[in-house]
Design a protein around this motif. Structure first.
Motif, PDB file in Angstrom:
ATOM      1  N   TRP A  38       3.810 -37.582  -5.643  1.00 22.81           N
ATOM      2  CA  TRP A  38       2.900 -36.527  -4.668  1.00 22.81           C
ATOM      3  C   TRP A  38       4.294 -36.529  -3.461  1.00 22.81           C
ATOM      4  CZ3 TRP A  38      -1.239 -39.718  -4.682  1.00 22.81           C
ATOM      5  CH2 TRP A  38      -1.862 -39.249  -6.456  1.00 22.81           C
ATOM      6  N   ALA A  39       5.144 -37.007  -3.418  1.00 26.12           N
ATOM      7  CA  ALA A  39       6.196 -37.190  -1.678  1.00 26.12           C
ATOM      8  C   ALA A  39       6.606 -36.193  -0.885  1.00 26.12           C
ATOM      9  CB  ALA A  39       6.717 -38.449  -1.332  1.00 26.12           C
ATOM     10  N   ASN A  40       7.001 -35.699  -1.915  1.00 24.65           N
ATOM     11  CA  ASN A  40       7.849 -34.550  -2.007  1.00 24.65           C
ATOM     12  C   ASN A  40       7.385 -32.975  -1.579  1.00 24.65           C
ATOM     13  OD1 ASN A  40       9.926 -35.549  -0.717  1.00 24.65           O
ATOM     14  ND2 ASN A  40      11.006 -35.993  -3.155  1.00 24.65           N
ATOM     15  N   GLN A  41       5.833 -33.029  -2.219  1.00 28.78           N
ATOM     16  CA  GLN A  41       5.407 -31.947  -2.262  1.00 28.78           C
ATOM     17  C   GLN A  41       4.714 -31.544  -1.141  1.00 28.78           C
ATOM     18  OE1 GLN A  41       3.425 -31.458  -6.069  1.00 28.78           O
ATOM     19  NE2 GLN A  41       3.962 -33.528  -6.642  1.00 28.78           N
ATOM     20  N   GLY A  42       4.693 -30.071  -1.787  1.00 30.40           N
ATOM     21  CA  GLY A  42       4.002 -29.781  -0.331  1.00 30.40           C
ATOM     22  C   GLY A  42       4.953 -28.316   1.127  1.00 30.40           C
ATOM     23  N   THR A  43       3.613 -28.253   2.213  1.00 32.70           N
ATOM     24  CA  THR A  43       4.611 -27.285   2.747  1.00 32.70           C
ATOM     25  C   THR A  43       4.356 -28.607   3.988  1.00 32.70           C
ATOM     26  OG1 THR A  43       3.022 -25.367   2.476  1.00 32.70           O
ATOM     27  CG2 THR A  43       3.641 -25.555   4.656  1.00 32.70           C
ATOM     28  N   HIS A  44       5.411 -27.806   4.486  1.00 35.64           N
ATOM     29  CA  HIS A  44       5.680 -29.032   6.193  1.00 35.64           C
ATOM     30  C   HIS A  44       4.596 -27.946   7.238  1.00 35.64           C
ATOM     31  CE1 HIS A  44       7.929 -32.117   8.902  1.00 35.64           C
ATOM     32  NE2 HIS A  44       7.949 -31.601   9.593  1.00 35.64           N
ATOM     33  N   GLY A  50      -1.293 -31.684  19.674  1.00 34.86           N
ATOM     34  CA  GLY A  50      -2.032 -33.160  20.209  1.00 34.86           C
ATOM     35  C   GLY A  50      -2.841 -32.458  18.411  1.00 34.86           C
ATOM     36  N   GLN A  51      -2.718 -31.412  18.169  1.00 39.76           N
ATOM     37  CA  GLN A  51      -3.509 -30.592  17.342  1.00 39.76           C
ATOM     38  C   GLN A  51      -2.432 -29.987  16.257  1.00 39.76           C
ATOM     39  OE1 GLN A  51      -7.023 -30.008  18.254  1.00 39.76           O
ATOM     40  NE2 GLN A  51      -6.004 -30.950  20.497  1.00 39.76           N
ATOM     41  N   LEU A  52      -3.641 -30.954  14.875  1.00 35.74           N
ATOM     42  CA  LEU A  52      -3.403 -30.236  13.492  1.00 35.74           C
ATOM     43  C   LEU A  52      -4.090 -29.835  13.201  1.00 35.74           C
ATOM     44  CD1 LEU A  52      -0.477 -30.478  10.936  1.00 35.74           C
ATOM     45  CD2 LEU A  52      -1.373 -32.666  10.517  1.00 35.74           C
ATOM     46  N   THR A  53      -3.737 -28.551  12.694  1.00 33.50           N
ATOM     47  CA  THR A  53      -4.691 -27.923  11.345  1.00 33.50           C
ATOM     48  C   THR A  53      -4.169 -27.411  10.607  1.00 33.50           C
ATOM     49  OG1 THR A  53      -5.749 -26.981  13.764  1.00 33.50           O
ATOM     50  CG2 THR A  53      -6.311 -25.502  11.464  1.00 33.50           C
ATOM     51  N   LEU A  54      -5.218 -27.708   9.089  1.00 30.53           N
ATOM     52  CA  LEU A  54      -4.699 -28.130   8.378  1.00 30.53           C
ATOM     53  C   LEU A  54      -5.305 -26.583   7.272  1.00 30.53           C
ATOM     54  CD1 LEU A  54      -4.086 -31.692   6.792  1.00 30.53           C
ATOM     55  CD2 LEU A  54      -2.385 -29.696   7.734  1.00 30.53           C
ATOM     56  N   ASN A  55      -4.595 -25.756   6.026  1.00 32.90           N
ATOM     57  CA  ASN A  55      -5.759 -24.399   6.440  1.00 32.90           C
ATOM     58  C   ASN A  55      -5.462 -25.397   4.690  1.00 32.90           C
ATOM     59  OD1 ASN A  55      -6.921 -23.459   8.509  1.00 32.90           O
ATOM     60  ND2 ASN A  55      -5.257 -22.624   8.838  1.00 32.90           N
ATOM     61  N   ALA A  56      -6.598 -25.530   3.291  1.00 33.73           N
ATOM     62  CA  ALA A  56      -6.182 -25.696   2.248  1.00 33.73           C
ATOM     63  C   ALA A  56      -7.731 -25.070   1.624  1.00 33.73           C
ATOM     64  CB  ALA A  56      -6.371 -26.676   1.622  1.00 33.73           C
ATOM     65  N   ASN A  57      -8.308 -23.650   1.536  1.00 34.41           N
ATOM     66  CA  ASN A  57      -9.541 -23.119   1.000  1.00 34.41           C
ATOM     67  C   ASN A  57      -8.767 -22.243  -0.270  1.00 34.41           C
ATOM     68  OD1 ASN A  57     -11.263 -23.618   2.592  1.00 34.41           O
ATOM     69  ND2 ASN A  57     -10.176 -22.484   4.505  1.00 34.41           N
ATOM     70  N   GLN A  58      -8.179 -22.904  -1.489  1.00 37.10           N
ATOM     71  CA  GLN A  58      -7.530 -22.814  -2.535  1.00 37.10           C
ATOM     72  C   GLN A  58      -8.610 -22.919  -3.821  1.00 37.10           C
ATOM     73  OE1 GLN A  58      -5.914 -23.996  -0.750  1.00 37.10           O
ATOM     74  NE2 GLN A  58      -4.014 -22.173  -0.514  1.00 37.10           N
ATOM     75  N   GLY A  59      -9.852 -24.193  -3.512  1.00 39.85           N
ATOM     76  CA  GLY A  59     -10.270 -24.670  -4.505  1.00 39.85           C
ATOM     77  C   GLY A  59      -9.957 -24.627  -5.619  1.00 39.85           C
ATOM     78  N   ASN A  60     -10.424 -25.841  -6.046  1.00 42.54           N
ATOM     79  CA  ASN A  60     -10.536 -26.654  -7.328  1.00 42.54           C
ATOM     80  C   ASN A  60      -8.757 -26.684  -7.790  1.00 42.54           C
ATOM     81  OD1 ASN A  60     -12.853 -26.345  -8.431  1.00 42.54           O
ATOM     82  ND2 ASN A  60     -12.719 -23.733  -9.109  1.00 42.54           N
ATOM     83  N   THR A  62      -5.069 -28.548  -6.025  1.00 37.09           N
ATOM     84  CA  THR A  62      -4.712 -29.846  -5.358  1.00 37.09           C
ATOM     85  C   THR A  62      -3.587 -29.399  -4.073  1.00 37.09           C
ATOM     86  OG1 THR A  62      -5.238 -31.576  -6.581  1.00 37.09           O
ATOM     87  CG2 THR A  62      -3.470 -32.349  -5.180  1.00 37.09           C
ATOM     88  N   VAL A  63      -4.113 -29.434  -2.697  1.00 40.20           N
ATOM     89  CA  VAL A  63      -3.112 -28.816  -1.508  1.00 40.20           C
ATOM     90  C   VAL A  63      -2.115 -29.587  -0.998  1.00 40.20           C
ATOM     91  CG1 VAL A  63      -2.584 -26.804  -0.169  1.00 40.20           C
ATOM     92  CG2 VAL A  63      -4.678 -26.668  -1.627  1.00 40.20           C
ATOM     93  N   TYR A  64      -0.988 -29.953  -1.377  1.00 40.70           N
ATOM     94  CA  TYR A  64      -0.286 -30.995  -0.098  1.00 40.70           C
ATOM     95  C   TYR A  64       0.144 -30.086   0.573  1.00 40.70           C
ATOM     96  CZ  TYR A  64      -0.775 -32.566  -5.397  1.00 40.70           C
ATOM     97  OH  TYR A  64      -0.629 -33.223  -6.470  1.00 40.70           O
ATOM     98  N   PHE A  65       0.937 -31.546   1.874  1.00 34.15           N
ATOM     99  CA  PHE A  65       0.966 -31.147   3.295  1.00 34.15           C
ATOM    100  C   PHE A  65       2.617 -31.322   3.336  1.00 34.15           C
ATOM    101  CE2 PHE A  65      -3.077 -28.593   3.107  1.00 34.15           C
ATOM    102  CZ  PHE A  65      -3.105 -27.480   3.910  1.00 34.15           C
TER     103      PHE A  65
END
Length: 166
Positions: A38-44, A50-60, A62-65
């Motif tokens: 998993w380590a190298n998967q996802g969007t940087h 000081g705020q981090l917002t992760l949007n991952a509304n794909q459903g069903n 796994t979303v990687y960051f």
């Protein structure tokens, strides 16, 4: 739950694997492999003020960051927007990482059982003053966990401190 090669709590109890009906070596091998995969998967992503917002509304799915340890250390608030059927894996890079004093917002149905922080690079992880809404996978890290809670599982190489899990 806490899983570690050597775990000492404030009462001095040491967790060992002798006589336990669990194949800890097999579990360790699986988690090491999964963490590496998993380590190298996802969007940087970027931390802004000081705020981090992760949007991952794909459903069903796994979303990687991807986030660096220094970015994670600078957080005041982490917000995850995802459906209850989405799993979010946050890959954190860095050998020495400190994670603390940050708030969590889980929105759009996602629960803490669907959030995983993967500290694949870490050999030292400090958790302090935080209530982590998810599980922590740090298979190579010596974790110093004080003054906080992980609302999920904590998997580490070694563990010290008086933090709690639920």
């Amino acid at each position: 739950a806490i899983y570690a090669h050597g775990a000492n709590n404030s009462a001095g109890v040491v967790v060992t694997t002798s006589g336990v009906p669990v194949d800890f070596a097999g579990v360790q091998s699986y988690l090491d492999s999964a963490s590496n995969q998993w380590a190298n998967q996802g969007t940087h992503v970027n931390v802004v003020n000081g705020q981090l917002t992760l949007n991952a509304n794909q459903g069903n799915t796994t979303v990687y960051f991807q986030v660096t340890g220094s970015q994670l250390a600078s957080l005041n608030t982490l917000t995850i927007n995802a459906q209850s059927t989405t799993t979010v894996v946050i890959n954190v890079s860095g050998k020495t990482v400190n994670f603390g004093n940050a708030g969590f917002n889980l929105n759009n149905g996602i629960g803490k059982q669907n959030v995983l922080f993967n500290f694949n690079d870490a050999t030292s992880l400090g958790l302090s003053g935080i209530g982590v809404q998810g599980s922590v996978l740090a298979p190579y890290a010596n974790v110093n966990f004080s003054n906080g809670a992980v609302y999920g599982s904590l998997i580490a190489y070694t563990l010290s401190g008086n933090g709690q899990t639920s």
